[in-house]
Design a protein around this motif. Structure first.
Motif, PDB file in Angstrom:
ATOM      1  N   SER A 237      43.618  45.060  43.565  1.00 37.32           N
ATOM      2  CA  SER A 237      43.699  43.815  44.340  1.00 37.32           C
ATOM      3  C   SER A 237      42.518  42.903  44.039  1.00 37.32           C
ATOM      4  CB  SER A 237      43.761  44.137  45.835  1.00 37.32           C
ATOM      5  OG  SER A 237      42.517  44.608  46.326  1.00 37.32           O
ATOM      6  N   GLN A 238      41.350  43.491  43.775  1.00 38.45           N
ATOM      7  CA  GLN A 238      40.189  42.702  43.380  1.00 38.45           C
ATOM      8  C   GLN A 238      40.410  42.056  42.010  1.00 38.45           C
ATOM      9  OE1 GLN A 238      36.978  45.519  43.559  1.00 38.45           O
ATOM     10  NE2 GLN A 238      36.696  45.299  45.762  1.00 38.45           N
ATOM     11  N   LEU A 239      41.025  42.805  41.100  1.00 41.07           N
ATOM     12  CA  LEU A 239      41.320  42.256  39.779  1.00 41.07           C
ATOM     13  C   LEU A 239      42.303  41.084  39.875  1.00 41.07           C
ATOM     14  CD1 LEU A 239      41.606  45.532  37.660  1.00 41.07           C
ATOM     15  CD2 LEU A 239      39.943  43.688  37.326  1.00 41.07           C
ATOM     16  N   ASP A 240      43.284  41.212  40.757  1.00 39.78           N
ATOM     17  CA  ASP A 240      44.236  40.111  40.944  1.00 39.78           C
ATOM     18  C   ASP A 240      43.548  38.847  41.454  1.00 39.78           C
ATOM     19  OD1 ASP A 240      46.295  41.739  40.110  1.00 39.78           O
ATOM     20  OD2 ASP A 240      46.898  42.324  42.142  1.00 39.78           O
ATOM     21  N   ASP A 241      42.437  39.044  42.165  1.00 36.57           N
ATOM     22  CA  ASP A 241      41.703  37.910  42.734  1.00 36.57           C
ATOM     23  C   ASP A 241      40.501  37.514  41.873  1.00 36.57           C
ATOM     24  OD1 ASP A 241      41.309  35.995  44.836  1.00 36.57           O
ATOM     25  OD2 ASP A 241      39.653  37.240  45.574  1.00 36.57           O
ATOM     26  N   LEU A 242      40.392  38.128  40.675  1.00 32.97           N
ATOM     27  CA  LEU A 242      39.216  37.884  39.840  1.00 32.97           C
ATOM     28  C   LEU A 242      39.127  36.420  39.404  1.00 32.97           C
ATOM     29  CD1 LEU A 242      36.768  38.901  38.231  1.00 32.97           C
ATOM     30  CD2 LEU A 242      38.350  39.541  36.388  1.00 32.97           C
ATOM     31  N   ASN A 249      32.780  36.525  47.874  1.00 31.53           N
ATOM     32  CA  ASN A 249      31.740  35.612  48.348  1.00 31.53           C
ATOM     33  C   ASN A 249      31.837  34.286  47.594  1.00 31.53           C
ATOM     34  OD1 ASN A 249      29.162  34.305  48.803  1.00 31.53           O
ATOM     35  ND2 ASN A 249      28.430  36.285  49.553  1.00 31.53           N
ATOM     36  N   LYS A 250      31.756  33.208  48.313  1.00 33.41           N
ATOM     37  CA  LYS A 250      31.922  31.889  47.708  1.00 33.41           C
ATOM     38  C   LYS A 250      30.853  31.595  46.666  1.00 33.41           C
ATOM     39  CE  LYS A 250      34.240  29.840  51.714  1.00 33.41           C
ATOM     40  NZ  LYS A 250      34.201  28.770  52.744  1.00 33.41           N
ATOM     41  N   ASP A 251      29.705  32.245  46.778  1.00 35.28           N
ATOM     42  CA  ASP A 251      28.617  32.015  45.827  1.00 35.28           C
ATOM     43  C   ASP A 251      28.807  32.796  44.531  1.00 35.28           C
ATOM     44  OD1 ASP A 251      27.396  30.359  47.685  1.00 35.28           O
ATOM     45  OD2 ASP A 251      26.258  32.020  48.586  1.00 35.28           O
ATOM     46  N   TYR A 252      29.830  33.663  44.497  1.00 38.27           N
ATOM     47  CA  TYR A 252      30.048  34.503  43.319  1.00 38.27           C
ATOM     48  C   TYR A 252      30.791  33.710  42.248  1.00 38.27           C
ATOM     49  CZ  TYR A 252      28.685  38.894  45.549  1.00 38.27           C
ATOM     50  OH  TYR A 252      27.989  39.899  46.151  1.00 38.27           O
ATOM     51  N   ASN A 253      30.296  33.790  40.992  1.00 40.85           N
ATOM     52  CA  ASN A 253      31.077  33.295  39.868  1.00 40.85           C
ATOM     53  C   ASN A 253      31.899  34.453  39.301  1.00 40.85           C
ATOM     54  OD1 ASN A 253      29.310  34.852  38.282  1.00 40.85           O
ATOM     55  ND2 ASN A 253      27.937  33.101  37.949  1.00 40.85           N
ATOM     56  N   SER A 254      32.632  34.206  38.242  1.00 36.61           N
ATOM     57  CA  SER A 254      33.524  35.240  37.703  1.00 36.61           C
ATOM     58  C   SER A 254      32.752  36.461  37.216  1.00 36.61           C
ATOM     59  CB  SER A 254      34.367  34.659  36.570  1.00 36.61           C
ATOM     60  OG  SER A 254      33.534  34.169  35.524  1.00 36.61           O
ATOM     61  N   ASN A 255      31.552  36.257  36.656  1.00 38.46           N
ATOM     62  CA  ASN A 255      30.752  37.391  36.189  1.00 38.46           C
ATOM     63  C   ASN A 255      30.297  38.256  37.357  1.00 38.46           C
ATOM     64  OD1 ASN A 255      30.880  36.850  33.431  1.00 38.46           O
ATOM     65  ND2 ASN A 255      29.152  35.425  33.498  1.00 38.46           N
ATOM     66  N   ASN A 256      29.886  37.629  38.456  1.00 37.76           N
ATOM     67  CA  ASN A 256      29.477  38.392  39.634  1.00 37.76           C
ATOM     68  C   ASN A 256      30.662  39.174  40.208  1.00 37.76           C
ATOM     69  OD1 ASN A 256      27.477  35.559  40.469  1.00 37.76           O
ATOM     70  ND2 ASN A 256      26.724  37.505  39.675  1.00 37.76           N
ATOM     71  N   ARG A 257      31.817  38.534  40.227  1.00 42.17           N
ATOM     72  CA  ARG A 257      33.005  39.225  40.745  1.00 42.17           C
ATOM     73  C   ARG A 257      33.367  40.416  39.878  1.00 42.17           C
ATOM     74  NH1 ARG A 257      34.660  33.685  41.714  1.00 42.17           N
ATOM     75  NH2 ARG A 257      35.988  33.648  39.843  1.00 42.17           N
ATOM     76  N   CYS A 348      44.662  44.833  34.514  1.00 40.84           N
ATOM     77  CA  CYS A 348      43.785  43.917  33.779  1.00 40.84           C
ATOM     78  C   CYS A 348      44.582  43.032  32.821  1.00 40.84           C
ATOM     79  CB  CYS A 348      42.739  44.714  32.999  1.00 40.84           C
ATOM     80  SG  CYS A 348      41.482  45.508  34.017  1.00 40.84           S
ATOM     81  N   CYS A 349      45.619  43.595  32.215  1.00 37.04           N
ATOM     82  CA  CYS A 349      46.425  42.820  31.276  1.00 37.04           C
ATOM     83  C   CYS A 349      47.308  41.792  31.973  1.00 37.04           C
ATOM     84  CB  CYS A 349      47.302  43.755  30.443  1.00 37.04           C
ATOM     85  SG  CYS A 349      46.386  44.907  29.402  1.00 37.04           S
ATOM     86  N   MET A 350      47.605  42.006  33.257  1.00 41.24           N
ATOM     87  CA  MET A 350      48.538  41.151  33.975  1.00 41.24           C
ATOM     88  C   MET A 350      47.872  39.948  34.637  1.00 41.24           C
ATOM     89  SD  MET A 350      51.391  42.562  33.334  1.00 41.24           S
ATOM     90  CE  MET A 350      52.492  41.702  34.456  1.00 41.24           C
ATOM     91  N   ILE A 351      46.547  39.916  34.704  1.00 43.52           N
ATOM     92  CA  ILE A 351      45.878  38.783  35.333  1.00 43.52           C
ATOM     93  C   ILE A 351      45.817  37.604  34.360  1.00 43.52           C
ATOM     94  CG2 ILE A 351      44.495  40.340  36.764  1.00 43.52           C
ATOM     95  CD1 ILE A 351      42.125  39.762  34.945  1.00 43.52           C
ATOM     96  N   ASP A 352      45.445  36.432  34.849  1.00 41.36           N
ATOM     97  CA  ASP A 352      45.302  35.242  33.994  1.00 41.36           C
ATOM     98  C   ASP A 352      43.950  35.290  33.291  1.00 41.36           C
ATOM     99  OD1 ASP A 352      47.759  34.423  34.927  1.00 41.36           O
ATOM    100  OD2 ASP A 352      46.913  33.130  36.486  1.00 41.36           O
ATOM    101  N   TRP A 353      43.812  36.265  32.404  1.00 36.65           N
ATOM    102  CA  TRP A 353      42.520  36.490  31.764  1.00 36.65           C
ATOM    103  C   TRP A 353      42.101  35.324  30.870  1.00 36.65           C
ATOM    104  CZ3 TRP A 353      43.245  36.218  26.574  1.00 36.65           C
ATOM    105  CH2 TRP A 353      44.524  36.523  26.089  1.00 36.65           C
ATOM    106  N   TYR A 354      43.066  34.526  30.396  1.00 35.06           N
ATOM    107  CA  TYR A 354      42.758  33.391  29.521  1.00 35.06           C
ATOM    108  C   TYR A 354      42.043  32.269  30.272  1.00 35.06           C
ATOM    109  CZ  TYR A 354      47.184  32.152  31.741  1.00 35.06           C
ATOM    110  OH  TYR A 354      48.178  31.938  32.656  1.00 35.06           O
TER     111      TYR A 354
END
Length: 415
Positions: A237-242, A249-257, A348-354
């Motif tokens: 679920s975290q990966l889906d929200d990556l 946290n609103k202060d988190y960027n993608s690397n922090n997440r 991981c393959c199913m998220i919008d990784w692009y």
């Protein structure tokens, strides 16, 4: 929102954690308390209860195991009866070895249970709690099924078969009252009252301990495996929200997440490795012992069928179903963990990784690589505990059963 990895001293974020923990561990806790394996934080004289329980349980199991061996070695001359006692001795020995393995790993069991408690305390999102409860319910139900089949199967052995055999008359015209666990007469005369009644009650208690070990080992595997599966669902679920980061946290960027997700994933991998260390000897003894016991039970069913012993056929069939089903549940638990842990890479393959930065995308690739080696339970690090392994062992057992039937049929023809 998702938060970074916590330690055991953080304040609980789940207001319902006590109710959730009780719901998930209620029945397993009761089962393992019988043999003193469940780690209890008791004070006063109560802290000695687990040790007393372990001492008494070990004494009973070792005592009756030695009695079986002495009886077969020095007194029993009938080959058929020796085979029946040998199956019982094999089952008792396997349970005793599993008990010793759990005692040796008790500190690690305590650590794993504390990790389970910590995860339930620190879950914050209701959606994550729902995912954990889903698999917590599966583990709870599997524990109940294991206990029902373990206890019900042997109730037939110590009650129905006991009274179906009844008493026998020996060559000296003396009444011999039968015990399901044969006793060596060189120690004391078990036929005298109240020695017979005391021994019978102790044998019932020993049977309860044996069944408790079977249910407890399977229940521990179910608790830890389903908890890991629930945590994997949380990671997914975290990966889906990556990409969007709605629940971080609103202060988190993608690397922090991604860092938080990797930390959570590594924590579950370490937890799974610890659980595998705890259960590898138990699974080994369960796997090898169940194979031999099932072969013995098939032989008993065949011989009792030939002798038209209906009570014996019903009893041994019930025990056979019980042992086979518990082994199946253990393999199902291992297969569930393998399948679920491999799904992280698929997620991981199913998220919008692009839509992610290049550096974050490279980190996602590492998660996919890690998921290519899914979490597993092993039997002594020899074979993986899975449904495929259960099928292979089942084919072997079937082959042995057919061979036993042919050998017995040939002996009947010759006689």
């Amino acid at each position: 929102m998702h938060t970074p990895i916590r330690n055991h001293t953080d304040q609980p974020r789940n207001p319902n954690y006590e109710k959730d923990i009780v719901y998930v561990t209620k029945y397993l806790k009761r089962i393992l308390n019988i043999v003193g394996i469940w780690p209890e934080m008791l004070i006063g004289i109560g802290r000695f209860l687990p040790k007393i329980s372990m001492i008494l349980s070990n004494f009973l199991l070792v005592f009756f195991e030695v009695q079986c061996v002495l009886h077969v070695t020095f007194e029993q001359k009938d080959p058929m009866l020796r085979m029946r006692i040998l199956g019982l001795a094999c089952h008792s020995l396997v349970c005793l070895l599993k008990y010793w393995a759990l005692i040796m790993r008790k500190s690690r069991i305590k650590f794993c249970i504390e990790e389970v408690y910590t995860d339930w305390k620190q879950v914050e999102l209701q959606t994550d709690r729902t995912l954990m409860l889903k698999y917590g319910k599966i583990g709870r139900n599997l524990t109940i099924y294991c206990a029902l089949f373990a206890y019900c199967g042997n109730i037939f052995y110590v009650t129905i078969l006991q009274y179906a055999i009844g008493s026998q008359i020996d060559d000296d015209n003396c009444t011999i009252r039968i015990l399901m666990y044969p006793m060596y007469s060189g120690l004391f005369d078990v036929q005298k009252s109240p020695i017979y009644e005391i021994v019978y009650v102790l044998q019932c208690i020993a049977t309860l301990i044996l069944n408790t070990m079977t249910a407890g080992c399977c229940g521990l595997a179910a608790l830890f495996a389903t908890h890991a599966c629930g945590q994997i669902d949380v990671i997914m679920s975290q990966l889906d929200d990556l990409v969007e980061g709605k629940f971080f946290n609103k202060d988190y960027n993608s690397n922090n997440r991604l860092t938080e997700i990797v930390q959570h994933h590594m924590r579950i991998l370490k937890f799974s490795a610890t659980v595998e260390t705890v259960l590898q000897e138990v699974c080994f003894f369960e796997f090898i012992g169940s194979t031999f016991v099932i072969c013995f039970l098939e032989y008993y069913c065949i011989t009792d069928w030939q002798q038209n012993n209906k009570f014996g056929v019903v009893t041994y069939t019930a025990i056979l179903i019980s042992v086979t089903f518990n082994l199946f549940l253990l393999c199902y638990i291992g297969d569930l963990l393998i399948e679920k842990s491999a799904n992280i890479g698929v997620s991981c393959c199913m998220i919008d990784w692009y839509r992610l930065p290049n550096k974050t995308t490279q980190g996602v690739i590492l998660i996919i690589a890690m998921s290519n080696s899914p979490m597993k339970f092993t039997a002594g690090r020899i074979v993986y505990i899975s449904l495929a392994t259960f099928g292979n062992v089942g084919f072997y057992k079937y082959s042995v059963c057919v061979l036993q039937m042919k050998m017995y049929a040939n002996s009947c023809i010759e006689n």
